[in-house]
Write a protein that holds these residues in place. Sequence first.
Motif, PDB file in Angstrom:
ATOM      1  N   ASP A 313       8.575  -9.036  -1.400  1.00 12.79           N
ATOM      2  CA  ASP A 313       7.730  -8.573  -0.298  1.00 12.79           C
ATOM      3  C   ASP A 313       7.096  -9.796   0.362  1.00 12.79           C
ATOM      4  O   ASP A 313       7.363 -10.938  -0.030  1.00 12.79           O
ATOM      5  CB  ASP A 313       6.662  -7.603  -0.827  1.00 12.79           C
ATOM      6  N   VAL A 314       6.266  -9.535   1.356  1.00 11.29           N
ATOM      7  CA  VAL A 314       5.562 -10.611   2.070  1.00 11.29           C
ATOM      8  C   VAL A 314       4.069 -10.328   1.998  1.00 11.29           C
ATOM      9  O   VAL A 314       3.600  -9.251   2.382  1.00 11.29           O
ATOM     10  CB  VAL A 314       6.019 -10.704   3.543  1.00 11.29           C
ATOM     11  N   ILE A 315       3.301 -11.285   1.495  1.00 11.87           N
ATOM     12  CA  ILE A 315       1.850 -11.160   1.389  1.00 11.87           C
ATOM     13  C   ILE A 315       1.212 -12.396   2.015  1.00 11.87           C
ATOM     14  O   ILE A 315       1.547 -13.532   1.642  1.00 11.87           O
ATOM     15  CB  ILE A 315       1.393 -11.033  -0.087  1.00 11.87           C
ATOM     16  N   GLY A 316       0.328 -12.179   2.964  1.00 12.71           N
ATOM     17  CA  GLY A 316      -0.330 -13.299   3.621  1.00 12.71           C
ATOM     18  C   GLY A 316       0.639 -14.247   4.303  1.00 12.71           C
ATOM     19  O   GLY A 316       0.388 -15.460   4.385  1.00 12.71           O
ATOM     20  N   GLY A 317       1.765 -13.690   4.786  1.00 11.64           N
ATOM     21  CA  GLY A 317       2.770 -14.526   5.429  1.00 11.64           C
ATOM     22  C   GLY A 317       3.645 -15.279   4.452  1.00 11.64           C
ATOM     23  O   GLY A 317       4.505 -16.077   4.868  1.00 11.64           O
ATOM     24  N   LEU A 318       3.476 -15.044   3.158  1.00 13.67           N
ATOM     25  CA  LEU A 318       4.234 -15.747   2.131  1.00 13.67           C
ATOM     26  C   LEU A 318       5.239 -14.801   1.483  1.00 13.67           C
ATOM     27  O   LEU A 318       4.906 -13.648   1.170  1.00 13.67           O
ATOM     28  CB  LEU A 318       3.289 -16.300   1.056  1.00 13.67           C
ATOM     29  N   ASP A 319       6.455 -15.280   1.270  1.00 14.88           N
ATOM     30  CA  ASP A 319       7.451 -14.502   0.533  1.00 14.88           C
ATOM     31  C   ASP A 319       7.077 -14.493  -0.941  1.00 14.88           C
ATOM     32  O   ASP A 319       6.860 -15.558  -1.542  1.00 14.88           O
ATOM     33  CB  ASP A 319       8.848 -15.109   0.713  1.00 14.88           C
ATOM     34  N   VAL A 320       7.006 -13.309  -1.531  1.00 18.10           N
ATOM     35  CA  VAL A 320       6.700 -13.204  -2.955  1.00 18.10           C
ATOM     36  C   VAL A 320       7.831 -12.446  -3.641  1.00 18.10           C
ATOM     37  O   VAL A 320       8.389 -11.497  -3.088  1.00 18.10           O
ATOM     38  CB  VAL A 320       5.342 -12.488  -3.207  1.00 18.10           C
ATOM     39  N   PRO A 321       8.193 -12.857  -4.854  1.00 15.14           N
ATOM     40  CA  PRO A 321       9.338 -12.243  -5.527  1.00 15.14           C
ATOM     41  C   PRO A 321       8.971 -10.930  -6.206  1.00 15.14           C
ATOM     42  O   PRO A 321       7.788 -10.594  -6.366  1.00 15.14           O
ATOM     43  CB  PRO A 321       9.717 -13.301  -6.565  1.00 15.14           C
ATOM     44  N   ALA A 322       9.985 -10.206  -6.622  1.00 15.74           N
ATOM     45  CA  ALA A 322       9.755  -9.021  -7.447  1.00 15.74           C
ATOM     46  C   ALA A 322       9.041  -9.447  -8.724  1.00 15.74           C
ATOM     47  O   ALA A 322       9.287 -10.535  -9.255  1.00 15.74           O
ATOM     48  CB  ALA A 322      11.089  -8.357  -7.778  1.00 15.74           C
ATOM     49  N   GLY A 323       8.163  -8.587  -9.205  1.00 16.98           N
ATOM     50  CA  GLY A 323       7.388  -8.909 -10.398  1.00 16.98           C
ATOM     51  C   GLY A 323       6.054  -9.556 -10.097  1.00 16.98           C
ATOM     52  O   GLY A 323       5.244  -9.786 -11.014  1.00 16.98           O
ATOM     53  N   THR A 324       5.787  -9.870  -8.820  1.00 18.26           N
ATOM     54  CA  THR A 324       4.494 -10.435  -8.450  1.00 18.26           C
ATOM     55  C   THR A 324       3.367  -9.446  -8.762  1.00 18.26           C
ATOM     56  O   THR A 324       3.474  -8.264  -8.472  1.00 18.26           O
ATOM     57  CB  THR A 324       4.460 -10.793  -6.954  1.00 18.26           C
ATOM     58  N   VAL A 325       2.289  -9.947  -9.351  1.00 16.07           N
ATOM     59  CA  VAL A 325       1.112  -9.126  -9.642  1.00 16.07           C
ATOM     60  C   VAL A 325       0.060  -9.378  -8.567  1.00 16.07           C
ATOM     61  O   VAL A 325      -0.303 -10.535  -8.305  1.00 16.07           O
ATOM     62  CB  VAL A 325       0.533  -9.446 -11.031  1.00 16.07           C
ATOM     63  N   ALA A 326      -0.380  -8.315  -7.923  1.00 14.41           N
ATOM     64  CA  ALA A 326      -1.447  -8.405  -6.914  1.00 14.41           C
ATOM     65  C   ALA A 326      -2.739  -7.917  -7.543  1.00 14.41           C
ATOM     66  O   ALA A 326      -2.802  -6.821  -8.092  1.00 14.41           O
ATOM     67  CB  ALA A 326      -1.096  -7.568  -5.693  1.00 14.41           C
ATOM     68  N   ILE A 327      -3.766  -8.741  -7.462  1.00 12.44           N
ATOM     69  CA  ILE A 327      -5.099  -8.395  -7.964  1.00 12.44           C
ATOM     70  C   ILE A 327      -5.999  -8.171  -6.762  1.00 12.44           C
ATOM     71  O   ILE A 327      -6.144  -9.056  -5.911  1.00 12.44           O
ATOM     72  CB  ILE A 327      -5.661  -9.517  -8.854  1.00 12.44           C
ATOM     73  N   ILE A 328      -6.571  -6.982  -6.677  1.00  8.47           N
ATOM     74  CA  ILE A 328      -7.456  -6.618  -5.573  1.00  8.47           C
ATOM     75  C   ILE A 328      -8.816  -6.272  -6.169  1.00  8.47           C
ATOM     76  O   ILE A 328      -8.905  -5.439  -7.074  1.00  8.47           O
ATOM     77  CB  ILE A 328      -6.900  -5.410  -4.797  1.00  8.47           C
ATOM     78  N   SER A 329      -9.856  -6.899  -5.682  1.00  7.44           N
ATOM     79  CA  SER A 329     -11.189  -6.650  -6.219  1.00  7.44           C
ATOM     80  C   SER A 329     -12.099  -6.052  -5.146  1.00  7.44           C
ATOM     81  O   SER A 329     -12.515  -6.748  -4.217  1.00  7.44           O
ATOM     82  CB  SER A 329     -11.825  -7.944  -6.738  1.00  7.44           C
TER      83      SER A 329
END
Length: 429
Positions: A313-329
Motif C-alpha cells: 500500500d501507500v502511506i504518507g506518499g511512501l510505498d509500504v510492503p505487505a506485513g507493514t504494521v500501522a500504529i494509530i494513537s
Amino acid sequence: MMRDFWSIRADPLGFLCAARERYGDVVAFPVPGPPALLISDPVDVRRVLQTAARTWSKDTIQYRALARVTGPGLLASAEPDWIEHRRLAAPAFHHQRLDNLGLHVAEATDRMLATEVPLMRGPQIVDVADLSLRIALNVVGDAILSADLSEQAHRLLEASSAAARLVVRRGQSVLPERVPSALNRRLSSTRRRLDVLCLQLIETRRAAGSHGDDLLGLLIEGGLSDQAIRDELVTMVIAGHETAAAALAWTLMLLAEDQGAQDRVRNEVTRHAGPIPMTGTPAVLPWTRAVIDESLRLYPPAWVISRKSRQPDVIGGLDVPAGTVAIISPWVLHRRPDAWPSAERFHPQRFLDDPAPRSNYLPFGAGPRLCIGRDFALGEMTIVLSRILTRYRVEVPRHWSRPSPQADVAVRPSGGMPLQLTLLEAPQQ
C-alpha cells in the motif's frame, strides 16, 4: 529503540507524542521484520481505517494478545467472519433497545451510589475511578446478562475484568508464552475459568426455553456456537466496562477542576423533563454531550489502534510492503495543535462551535470496525453523570494534583482518582 525500551514501558503515551513531535506524521520504528509505522496524518489514518480497511487487518500483536482472553470476538478478530458476528450482535445496540436500557443504567447507578458513597452531609473523599468501574460493571451486566443477573453472572463480570489486566501485564513481559511463569499460569487459569462460567450461563439460558432479548439471548437466537457466544460475551464485558469506567473518571476530574462547566451540566440535566435517553443526547443535552466529547478527546480510553497490511500500500506518499504494521494513537491525534487550538485545554465549547465530524477525532475508532457499542457508551456516560451531578458537587481535594494517565486496557488514572463529593441540599430524584 533499545535506548528507549524502558521509557516505552514506563510511559508509552509520552513516548508516542515525543516520536510524532520529533519525527513527524510518519515515524518508522527500527524493529526486525516488516516496517512498523506510527501514522498521525488524518489522511493516512482515514485510509488505513476506512478507505482501504480491507487491506489492513487486525492481525497484530495487540489484538492477538487480547484474543488470548476474548478469543476471536468482535474486538480482536482479524478474520472475515467478524462481519457476520457484528450483524448478529447489532440488534442489541439498536437505538430503540438502547433507549429502553436507559432506566436500567439509571437504576444501576443509583444502586451503586447508595451502597458505595456514604450519605454524609459534609465533604467526603471518594475514589471515583473505583466507583466508576463498579457502576460500569453493573451497567454492562444489565445489558449483556439482564435475564440472568445471578451470582454466576457476577463472577463472570469480575473474572473478565481481572483477565483484561493480566493481558496487559502479559504484553509487558519479555518471557515467551510457552514459559510456565506465574503470570502465564494465571492467564491460562483465568481463561479456563471464563470458559466454564460462560458455558454454564449459555447452558442455563438454553435450558430455560426463552432466550431473552439481552445480548446473550440475541447471540443464542443467532445460531452461533457456544464457543463463539463465549468469545462475544467476554469481549463485550471487557470492552463495555473498562473504557466507560476510565472515561467517566476523567470526565468527573475535568468537571471538578471546572466548576462552571459542572454547574452548566447540572442545570441542563435538571431542566430536562423526563428520563434521559441513551441516544440522541447532542440534541437533548448539547452541553453535557460536548463535555463528554471533550473529555474523550483529552483522555481517549482506547489509546492505540493497530493494523497490519495484507498487501502493499501507500502511506504518507511512501510505498509500504505487505506485513507493514500501522500504529494509530487517538491520544496523539487528539493533541495535534494544528487541528485542536489550545489542545491541552479542557474546552467543551469547541464541539458546540464546530459540531461537524472530524477525521482526527476517533475515541471509538473509525471505518467498518467502528466500536459497535459507541452509542451505548455515550448514553451510559450521559446518564451516569446526570445521576451523580444532581446528587453531589464534585470538587478537587486540598493539595490536589492530577493523577498520571496509565496506558492500561484503557487510559486509567494511576493510583485512582480521589475527588471530593458533597451531598447537595436537595438531590434530584
